[in-house]
Scaffold this motif. Structure first.
Motif, PDB file in Angstrom:
ATOM      1  N   LYS A  87       4.078  -7.170  -3.831  1.00 37.15           N
ATOM      2  CA  LYS A  87       4.429  -6.386  -5.024  1.00 37.15           C
ATOM      3  C   LYS A  87       4.120  -7.155  -6.311  1.00 37.15           C
ATOM      4  O   LYS A  87       3.533  -6.603  -7.246  1.00 37.15           O
ATOM      5  CB  LYS A  87       5.900  -5.998  -4.990  1.00 37.15           C
ATOM      6  CG  LYS A  87       6.285  -5.036  -6.114  1.00 37.15           C
ATOM      7  CD  LYS A  87       7.746  -4.626  -6.017  1.00 37.15           C
ATOM      8  CE  LYS A  87       8.082  -3.561  -7.060  1.00 37.15           C
ATOM      9  NZ  LYS A  87       7.789  -3.968  -8.436  1.00 37.15           N
ATOM     10  N   SER A  88       4.503  -8.432  -6.357  1.00 38.38           N
ATOM     11  CA  SER A  88       4.268  -9.207  -7.579  1.00 38.38           C
ATOM     12  C   SER A  88       2.779  -9.449  -7.816  1.00 38.38           C
ATOM     13  O   SER A  88       2.321  -9.447  -8.965  1.00 38.38           O
ATOM     14  CB  SER A  88       5.022 -10.542  -7.518  1.00 38.38           C
ATOM     15  OG  SER A  88       4.562 -11.332  -6.439  1.00 38.38           O
ATOM     16  N   THR A 111       1.297  -6.145  -9.170  1.00 38.77           N
ATOM     17  CA  THR A 111       1.708  -5.968 -10.569  1.00 38.77           C
ATOM     18  C   THR A 111       0.841  -6.815 -11.498  1.00 38.77           C
ATOM     19  O   THR A 111       0.395  -6.350 -12.555  1.00 38.77           O
ATOM     20  CB  THR A 111       3.193  -6.332 -10.748  1.00 38.77           C
ATOM     21  OG1 THR A 111       3.992  -5.448  -9.955  1.00 38.77           O
ATOM     22  CG2 THR A 111       3.610  -6.224 -12.206  1.00 38.77           C
ATOM     23  N   GLU A 158       3.906   2.430 -10.824  1.00 40.01           N
ATOM     24  CA  GLU A 158       2.714   1.695 -11.254  1.00 40.01           C
ATOM     25  C   GLU A 158       1.436   2.353 -10.757  1.00 40.01           C
ATOM     26  O   GLU A 158       0.398   2.274 -11.410  1.00 40.01           O
ATOM     27  CB  GLU A 158       2.766   0.256 -10.737  1.00 40.01           C
ATOM     28  CG  GLU A 158       3.737  -0.645 -11.499  1.00 40.01           C
ATOM     29  CD  GLU A 158       3.685  -2.070 -11.004  1.00 40.01           C
ATOM     30  OE1 GLU A 158       3.301  -2.284  -9.832  1.00 40.01           O
ATOM     31  OE2 GLU A 158       4.014  -2.975 -11.780  1.00 40.01           O
TER      32      GLU A 158
END
Length: 326
Positions: free
Chosen positions: A103-104, A107, A142
Motif C-alpha cells: 500500500k505504501s 501510494t 486512490e
C-alpha cells in the motif's frame, strides 16, 4: 567505495544504506552507494537477512523519494539515484515480506506519476502494474483518483498537438542557470537536447545535457497508460465501471488526432514515432473497451460522428465500427 564482504554481505549493504540515509553525505558518494546496492541486489535478496534488510531499505528509499525534488536534467546525480532506487523497488521479489509494504509503495508511485519526469514515471507505472497483478490490493479511492488523472492526460492531449510537433528539440544556452524550467517543461513532450556553450578566453567548450519531460506530458508515458487502465478494470470492475466508460470519447478523440503534413515532415521524426506508438496502444485499449461496452459503443460512435467529434472516414473509425459488428 568499500569492497563487499562475501562472508557477511548484508553488513556491507547496510553501510551503503547508512550512506544514503546520511543527510551530510555528498551526492557522488550516495550515487556510488546506490550503484553498489543495485549491482549486488540479487545477492541481498538471497540472504537470510533479506526480510529485515527489506524493512530498513524501503524506509530509506521512500524517504528519499518523498523528500527529494524531481529532477529534469537526465545527467543530474540525484536523478541517477532516484531512478536506481525505483528500479530496485521494481526488482523486489514477490514475497509475503513485501505484502505489508504494498500500500505504501503504491501510494508513493502514484505521487511520482503526478510530479516526476518521464524516466521515473515509466518505472513507477511498471511497479504499480506488478504489485496489482500479484497482490491485488483491496480497492481504495486512490484508484479512482488515478483514473481521473489518466483521463486528464487524454483530455488535454488535443490542446498540445501543435506544441508536440512544432517545438524544437534543440536548446542552445551558455549556462544551465539560464534555463527557465517552468516554461521548458510546459512544452516538452519528449527528451530535449540542451547544448551549453561556454566561452573560455578564446576557446569555446560545449557540454550536452538532456531535458526530461514531465511524466504527465510524455508521449512515452502515454504509451504505458492503456495497459494499466485495463488492469485496474480487471481487478476493480464494479468499482470503476463508470470511470472506464468515461474513457470512450477520450479514446476516440485520441486515435483520430492527425498531425498535419507539415508536422509529419518536421525533422524530429522520433516524436512522430512516439505519437503514433501512443495512438496504436490506445487503439488496443479501444479493442478491449469495445468488448466491455458492446451494446452502447456503436450508438456512441454514430453520435460522435454526427456531432463532428469523430471523422466519419478515418481508418480508426472504420476499425471501431467493424469491431462493434462482431
Amino acid at each position: 567505495m568499500m569492497a563487499v564482504n562475501e562472508s557477511n554481505p548484508v553488513n556491507t549493504f547496510r553501510n551503503y544504506l547508512n550512506i544514503l540515509n546520511d543527510s551530510s553525505a555528498k551526492e557522488e558518494l550516495k550515487l556510488k552507494a546506490t550503484q553498489e546496492l543495485s549491482e549486488h541486489f540479487e545477492m541481498i535478496m538471497q540472504s537470510p537477512a533479506y526480510p529485515s534488510f527489506l524493512e530498513n531499505s524501503l524506509k530509506i528509499f521512500m524517504r528519499i523519494l518523498q523528500d527529494g525534488e524531481p529532477q529534469f536534467i537526465q545527467e543530474n546525480t540525484m536523478q541517477h539515484i532516484r531512478k536506481l532506487i525505483l528500479e530496485m523497488i521494481h526488482r523486489l521479489p514477490i514475497t509475503e515480506s513485501l505484502r505489508q509494504h504494498v500500500k505504501s509503495i503504491i501510494t508513493m508511485m502514484l505521487k511520482i506519476l503526478k510530479s516526476d519526469n518521464e524516466e521515473n514515471v515509466i518505472v513507477s507505472l511498471r511497479i504499480i502494474i506488478e504489485l496489482h497483478k500479484h497482490f491485488r490490493p483491496s480497492f481504495n479511492p486512490e484508484i479512482q483518483l488515478f483514473l481521473r488523472f489518466v483521463k486528464d492526460i487524454y483530455t488535454n492531449l488535443p490542446n498540445h498537438l501543435a506544441y508536440i510537433f512544432e517545438t524544437s528539440n534543440e536548446i542552445w544556452i551558455t549556462d544551465l542557470k539560464d534555463l527557465n524550467f517552468d516554461v521548458l517543461l510546459s512544452e516538452a513532450y519528449s527528451i530535449r537536447t540542451i547544448h551549453v556553450e561556454k566561452l573560455h578566453d578564446s576557446n569555446s567548450h560545449q557540454q550536452i545535457y538532456n531535458l526530461l519531460p514531465r511524466g504527465i506530458l510524455s508521449l512515452k508515458v502515454l504509451q504505458e497508460l492503456p495497459i494499466i487502465v485495463v488492469l485496474m478494470y480487471q481487478i476493480y470492475k464494479n468499482a470503476v465501471h463508470q470511470e472506464v466508460a468515461e474513457f470512450i470519447p477520450l479514446i476516440l478523440t485520441t486515435i483520430n488526432l492527425q498531425p498535419t503534413i507539415t508536422q509529419r515532415n518536421l525533422p524530429q521524426k522520433d516524436i512522430f514515432v512516439d505519437f503514433m506508438g501512443a495512438q496504436i496502444k490506445t487503439l488496443s485499449f479501444l479493442a478491449y473497451i469495445v468488448r466491455i461496452f458492446q451494446n452502447s459503443f456503436h450508438q456512441l460512435i454514430n453520435f460522435l460522428m454526427r456531432t463532428c467529434l469523430l471523422e466519419k472516414g478515418s481508418h480508426w473509425t472504420r476499425f471501431a465500427l467493424s469491431h462493434t459488428q462482431h
